[in-house]
Write a protein that holds these residues in place. Structure first.
Motif, PDB file in Angstrom:
ATOM      1  N   LEU A 136      22.955  27.811  -4.852  1.00 14.58           N
ATOM      2  CA  LEU A 136      24.241  27.845  -5.745  1.00 14.58           C
ATOM      3  C   LEU A 136      25.333  28.899  -5.019  1.00 14.58           C
ATOM      4  CD1 LEU A 136      22.875  27.806  -9.372  1.00 14.58           C
ATOM      5  CD2 LEU A 136      23.777  26.044  -7.897  1.00 14.58           C
ATOM      6  N   GLN A 137      24.953  29.498  -4.157  1.00 14.38           N
ATOM      7  CA  GLN A 137      26.079  30.560  -3.906  1.00 14.38           C
ATOM      8  C   GLN A 137      27.109  30.027  -2.966  1.00 14.38           C
ATOM      9  OE1 GLN A 137      23.654  33.551  -1.489  1.00 14.38           O
ATOM     10  NE2 GLN A 137      22.475  34.329  -3.449  1.00 14.38           N
ATOM     11  N   SER A 138      26.980  28.764  -2.619  1.00 17.59           N
ATOM     12  CA  SER A 138      28.376  28.404  -2.117  1.00 17.59           C
ATOM     13  C   SER A 138      28.937  27.115  -2.733  1.00 17.59           C
ATOM     14  CB  SER A 138      28.029  27.583  -0.574  1.00 17.59           C
ATOM     15  OG  SER A 138      26.987  26.504  -0.834  1.00 17.59           O
ATOM     16  N   GLY A 139      28.463  27.332  -3.991  1.00 19.17           N
ATOM     17  CA  GLY A 139      28.962  26.409  -5.035  1.00 19.17           C
ATOM     18  C   GLY A 139      30.178  26.823  -5.914  1.00 19.17           C
ATOM     19  N   GLU A 140      30.653  25.964  -6.850  1.00 17.95           N
ATOM     20  CA  GLU A 140      31.747  26.173  -7.824  1.00 17.95           C
ATOM     21  C   GLU A 140      31.473  27.251  -8.757  1.00 17.95           C
ATOM     22  OE1 GLU A 140      34.371  23.971 -11.010  1.00 17.95           O
ATOM     23  OE2 GLU A 140      33.609  22.792  -9.547  1.00 17.95           O
ATOM     24  N   LYS A 141      30.299  27.374  -9.281  1.00 15.97           N
ATOM     25  CA  LYS A 141      29.929  28.354 -10.298  1.00 15.97           C
ATOM     26  C   LYS A 141      29.962  29.755  -9.693  1.00 15.97           C
ATOM     27  CE  LYS A 141      26.921  25.597 -13.401  1.00 15.97           C
ATOM     28  NZ  LYS A 141      25.696  25.919 -14.070  1.00 15.97           N
ATOM     29  N   HIS A 142      29.596  29.757  -8.286  1.00 13.33           N
ATOM     30  CA  HIS A 142      29.621  31.069  -7.595  1.00 13.33           C
ATOM     31  C   HIS A 142      31.151  31.580  -7.381  1.00 13.33           C
ATOM     32  CE1 HIS A 142      29.445  33.855  -4.092  1.00 13.33           C
ATOM     33  NE2 HIS A 142      28.418  34.163  -4.633  1.00 13.33           N
ATOM     34  N   ASP A 143      31.675  30.585  -7.045  1.00 17.48           N
ATOM     35  CA  ASP A 143      33.314  30.855  -6.855  1.00 17.48           C
ATOM     36  C   ASP A 143      33.739  31.254  -8.204  1.00 17.48           C
ATOM     37  OD1 ASP A 143      32.932  30.246  -4.247  1.00 17.48           O
ATOM     38  OD2 ASP A 143      33.789  28.492  -4.474  1.00 17.48           O
ATOM     39  N   GLN A 144      33.715  30.526  -9.342  1.00 16.90           N
ATOM     40  CA  GLN A 144      34.077  30.959 -10.614  1.00 16.90           C
ATOM     41  C   GLN A 144      33.835  32.480 -10.809  1.00 16.90           C
ATOM     42  OE1 GLN A 144      32.753  27.609 -12.829  1.00 16.90           O
ATOM     43  NE2 GLN A 144      34.697  26.581 -12.605  1.00 16.90           N
ATOM     44  N   ALA A 145      32.433  32.563 -10.878  1.00 16.37           N
ATOM     45  CA  ALA A 145      31.804  34.162 -11.069  1.00 16.37           C
ATOM     46  C   ALA A 145      32.666  35.264 -10.240  1.00 16.37           C
ATOM     47  CB  ALA A 145      30.189  34.047 -11.179  1.00 16.37           C
ATOM     48  N   GLU A 146      32.674  35.066  -9.155  1.00 19.05           N
ATOM     49  CA  GLU A 146      33.504  35.883  -8.057  1.00 19.05           C
ATOM     50  C   GLU A 146      34.979  36.285  -8.416  1.00 19.05           C
ATOM     51  OE1 GLU A 146      32.927  36.233  -4.043  1.00 19.05           O
ATOM     52  OE2 GLU A 146      30.773  36.983  -4.525  1.00 19.05           O
ATOM     53  N   ASN A 147      35.297  35.101  -8.897  1.00 19.85           N
ATOM     54  CA  ASN A 147      37.050  35.264  -9.468  1.00 19.85           C
ATOM     55  C   ASN A 147      36.968  35.973 -10.798  1.00 19.85           C
ATOM     56  OD1 ASN A 147      38.060  33.614  -7.293  1.00 19.85           O
ATOM     57  ND2 ASN A 147      37.937  31.854  -8.234  1.00 19.85           N
ATOM     58  N   ALA A 148      35.898  35.746 -11.630  1.00 26.46           N
ATOM     59  CA  ALA A 148      36.089  36.454 -12.663  1.00 26.46           C
ATOM     60  C   ALA A 148      35.882  38.009 -12.700  1.00 26.46           C
ATOM     61  CB  ALA A 148      34.666  36.016 -13.884  1.00 26.46           C
TER      62      ALA A 148
ATOM     63  N   ASP B 209      29.981  44.108 -14.764  1.00 26.54           N
ATOM     64  CA  ASP B 209      28.565  44.256 -14.380  1.00 26.54           C
ATOM     65  C   ASP B 209      27.517  43.142 -14.641  1.00 26.54           C
ATOM     66  OD1 ASP B 209      29.650  46.607 -13.282  1.00 26.54           O
ATOM     67  OD2 ASP B 209      28.852  48.092 -14.993  1.00 26.54           O
ATOM     68  N   GLU B 210      27.418  42.625 -15.583  1.00 32.78           N
ATOM     69  CA  GLU B 210      26.640  41.589 -15.891  1.00 32.78           C
ATOM     70  C   GLU B 210      26.972  40.458 -15.136  1.00 32.78           C
ATOM     71  OE1 GLU B 210      26.913  40.723 -20.267  1.00 32.78           O
ATOM     72  OE2 GLU B 210      26.258  42.671 -20.935  1.00 32.78           O
ATOM     73  N   GLU B 211      28.354  39.901 -14.926  1.00 31.56           N
ATOM     74  CA  GLU B 211      28.617  38.900 -14.132  1.00 31.56           C
ATOM     75  C   GLU B 211      28.266  39.099 -12.650  1.00 31.56           C
ATOM     76  OE1 GLU B 211      30.501  35.020 -14.129  1.00 31.56           O
ATOM     77  OE2 GLU B 211      29.703  36.164 -15.624  1.00 31.56           O
ATOM     78  N   GLN B 212      28.538  40.298 -12.327  1.00 34.21           N
ATOM     79  CA  GLN B 212      27.838  40.727 -10.914  1.00 34.21           C
ATOM     80  C   GLN B 212      26.341  40.580 -10.749  1.00 34.21           C
ATOM     81  OE1 GLN B 212      30.092  41.394  -8.265  1.00 34.21           O
ATOM     82  NE2 GLN B 212      28.345  40.991  -7.095  1.00 34.21           N
ATOM     83  N   GLU B 213      25.772  41.346 -11.757  1.00 30.14           N
ATOM     84  CA  GLU B 213      24.412  40.596 -11.587  1.00 30.14           C
ATOM     85  C   GLU B 213      24.051  39.266 -11.623  1.00 30.14           C
ATOM     86  OE1 GLU B 213      20.569  41.863 -14.497  1.00 30.14           O
ATOM     87  OE2 GLU B 213      22.214  43.195 -14.595  1.00 30.14           O
ATOM     88  N   TYR B 214      24.749  38.545 -12.412  1.00 30.62           N
ATOM     89  CA  TYR B 214      24.482  37.017 -12.517  1.00 30.62           C
ATOM     90  C   TYR B 214      24.794  36.499 -10.914  1.00 30.62           C
ATOM     91  CZ  TYR B 214      25.760  32.084 -13.045  1.00 30.62           C
ATOM     92  OH  TYR B 214      25.960  30.890 -12.866  1.00 30.62           O
ATOM     93  N   ILE B 215      25.722  37.144 -10.223  1.00 28.28           N
ATOM     94  CA  ILE B 215      26.054  36.553  -8.827  1.00 28.28           C
ATOM     95  C   ILE B 215      24.798  37.000  -7.944  1.00 28.28           C
ATOM     96  CG2 ILE B 215      27.589  36.984  -6.660  1.00 28.28           C
ATOM     97  CD1 ILE B 215      29.890  37.247  -9.029  1.00 28.28           C
ATOM     98  N   ASP B 216      24.479  38.146  -8.253  1.00 29.71           N
ATOM     99  CA  ASP B 216      23.563  38.757  -7.114  1.00 29.71           C
ATOM    100  C   ASP B 216      22.238  38.219  -7.521  1.00 29.71           C
ATOM    101  OD1 ASP B 216      25.254  40.857  -6.430  1.00 29.71           O
ATOM    102  OD2 ASP B 216      24.683  42.144  -7.758  1.00 29.71           O
ATOM    103  N   ASN B 217      21.944  37.277  -8.618  1.00 37.49           N
ATOM    104  CA  ASN B 217      20.544  36.976  -8.837  1.00 37.49           C
ATOM    105  C   ASN B 217      20.584  35.137  -8.555  1.00 37.49           C
ATOM    106  OD1 ASN B 217      19.113  39.196  -9.210  1.00 37.49           O
ATOM    107  ND2 ASN B 217      20.072  39.328 -11.519  1.00 37.49           N
ATOM    108  N   MET B 218      21.847  34.957  -8.275  1.00 38.23           N
ATOM    109  CA  MET B 218      21.942  33.471  -8.239  1.00 38.23           C
ATOM    110  C   MET B 218      21.183  32.817  -6.925  1.00 38.23           C
ATOM    111  SD  MET B 218      25.718  31.523  -7.999  1.00 38.23           S
ATOM    112  CE  MET B 218      26.157  31.970  -9.406  1.00 38.23           C
ATOM    113  N   PRO B 219      20.659  31.839  -7.338  1.00 42.14           N
ATOM    114  CA  PRO B 219      19.696  31.064  -6.092  1.00 42.14           C
ATOM    115  C   PRO B 219      20.586  30.978  -4.833  1.00 42.14           C
ATOM    116  CG  PRO B 219      19.268  30.108  -8.020  1.00 42.14           C
ATOM    117  CD  PRO B 219      20.301  30.906  -8.379  1.00 42.14           C
ATOM    118  N   GLU B 220      20.172  30.841  -3.722  1.00 37.35           N
ATOM    119  CA  GLU B 220      21.014  30.679  -2.500  1.00 37.35           C
ATOM    120  C   GLU B 220      21.534  29.228  -2.510  1.00 37.35           C
ATOM    121  OE1 GLU B 220      19.573  31.366   1.618  1.00 37.35           O
ATOM    122  OE2 GLU B 220      18.376  33.026   0.744  1.00 37.35           O
TER     123      GLU B 220
END
Length: 76
Positions: free
Chosen positions: A41-53, A28-39
Protein backbone atom coordinates in the motif's frame (compact mmCIF):
# COMPACT_ATOMS: atom_id res chain seq x y z
CA UNK A 1 -1.46 46.53 28.02
CA UNK A 2 -3.57 46.20 31.11
CA UNK A 3 -3.69 43.08 33.27
CA UNK A 4 -7.15 42.04 32.08
CA UNK A 5 -6.10 41.96 28.41
CA UNK A 6 -2.78 40.34 29.31
CA UNK A 7 -4.66 37.61 31.21
CA UNK A 8 -7.08 37.10 28.30
CA UNK A 9 -4.16 36.71 25.88
CA UNK A 10 -2.52 34.26 28.26
CA UNK A 11 -5.70 32.17 28.31
CA UNK A 12 -5.86 32.24 24.52
CA UNK A 13 -2.23 31.17 24.35
CA UNK A 14 -2.97 28.23 26.65
CA UNK A 15 -5.83 27.17 24.36
CA UNK A 16 -3.54 27.45 21.33
CA UNK A 17 -0.95 25.28 23.09
CA UNK A 18 -3.64 22.67 23.80
CA UNK A 19 -4.77 22.72 20.16
CA UNK A 20 -1.18 22.40 19.01
CA UNK A 21 -0.72 19.39 21.31
CA UNK A 22 -3.86 17.76 19.90
CA UNK A 23 -2.64 18.26 16.33
CA UNK A 24 0.80 16.88 17.24
CA UNK A 25 -0.83 13.78 18.72
CA UNK A 26 -2.95 13.22 15.60
CA UNK A 27 0.05 13.83 13.34
CA UNK A 28 2.07 11.25 15.29
CA UNK A 29 -0.77 8.73 15.00
CA UNK A 30 -1.01 9.32 11.26
CA UNK A 31 2.76 8.96 10.90
CA UNK A 32 2.61 5.68 12.82
CA UNK A 33 -0.13 4.54 10.42
CA UNK A 34 2.20 5.34 7.51
CA UNK A 35 5.15 3.62 9.15
CA UNK A 36 3.15 0.44 9.72
CA UNK A 37 1.51 0.39 6.31
CA UNK A 38 2.18 -2.80 4.32
CA UNK A 39 4.59 -2.39 1.43
CA UNK A 40 1.85 -3.20 -1.04
CA UNK A 41 0.00 0.00 0.00
CA UNK A 42 3.00 2.30 0.27
CA UNK A 43 2.73 3.49 -3.31
CA UNK A 44 -1.03 3.86 -3.29
CA UNK A 45 -3.56 6.61 -2.81
CA UNK A 46 -4.08 5.95 0.92
CA UNK A 47 -0.36 6.38 1.53
CA UNK A 48 -0.29 9.63 -0.42
CA UNK A 49 -3.33 10.95 1.45
CA UNK A 50 -1.77 10.07 4.79
CA UNK A 51 1.51 11.75 3.84
CA UNK A 52 -0.38 14.87 2.74
CA UNK A 53 -2.26 14.89 6.04
CA UNK A 54 1.00 14.67 8.01
CA UNK A 55 2.49 17.48 5.95
CA UNK A 56 -0.59 19.66 6.46
CA UNK A 57 -0.54 19.03 10.20
CA UNK A 58 3.17 19.94 10.31
CA UNK A 59 2.30 23.21 8.56
CA UNK A 60 -0.48 23.86 11.07
CA UNK A 61 1.86 23.16 13.99
CA UNK A 62 4.46 25.54 12.59
CA UNK A 63 1.79 28.20 12.09
CA UNK A 64 0.57 27.78 15.65
CA UNK A 65 4.16 28.06 16.91
CA UNK A 66 4.40 31.40 15.12
CA UNK A 67 1.10 32.64 16.51
CA UNK A 68 1.96 31.50 20.04
CA UNK A 69 5.28 33.32 19.83
CA UNK A 70 3.61 36.51 18.66
CA UNK A 71 1.05 36.37 21.45
CA UNK A 72 3.85 35.85 23.97
CA UNK A 73 5.65 38.89 22.56
CA UNK A 74 2.49 40.95 22.90
CA UNK A 75 2.15 40.06 26.57
CA UNK A 76 5.81 40.64 27.44
Amino acid sequence: MNNQRRKALGEINNKLEDIKGDIEMLRDEEQEYIDNMPESLQSGEKHDQAENAVSSMDDAINGLDDIIGRVEEATA
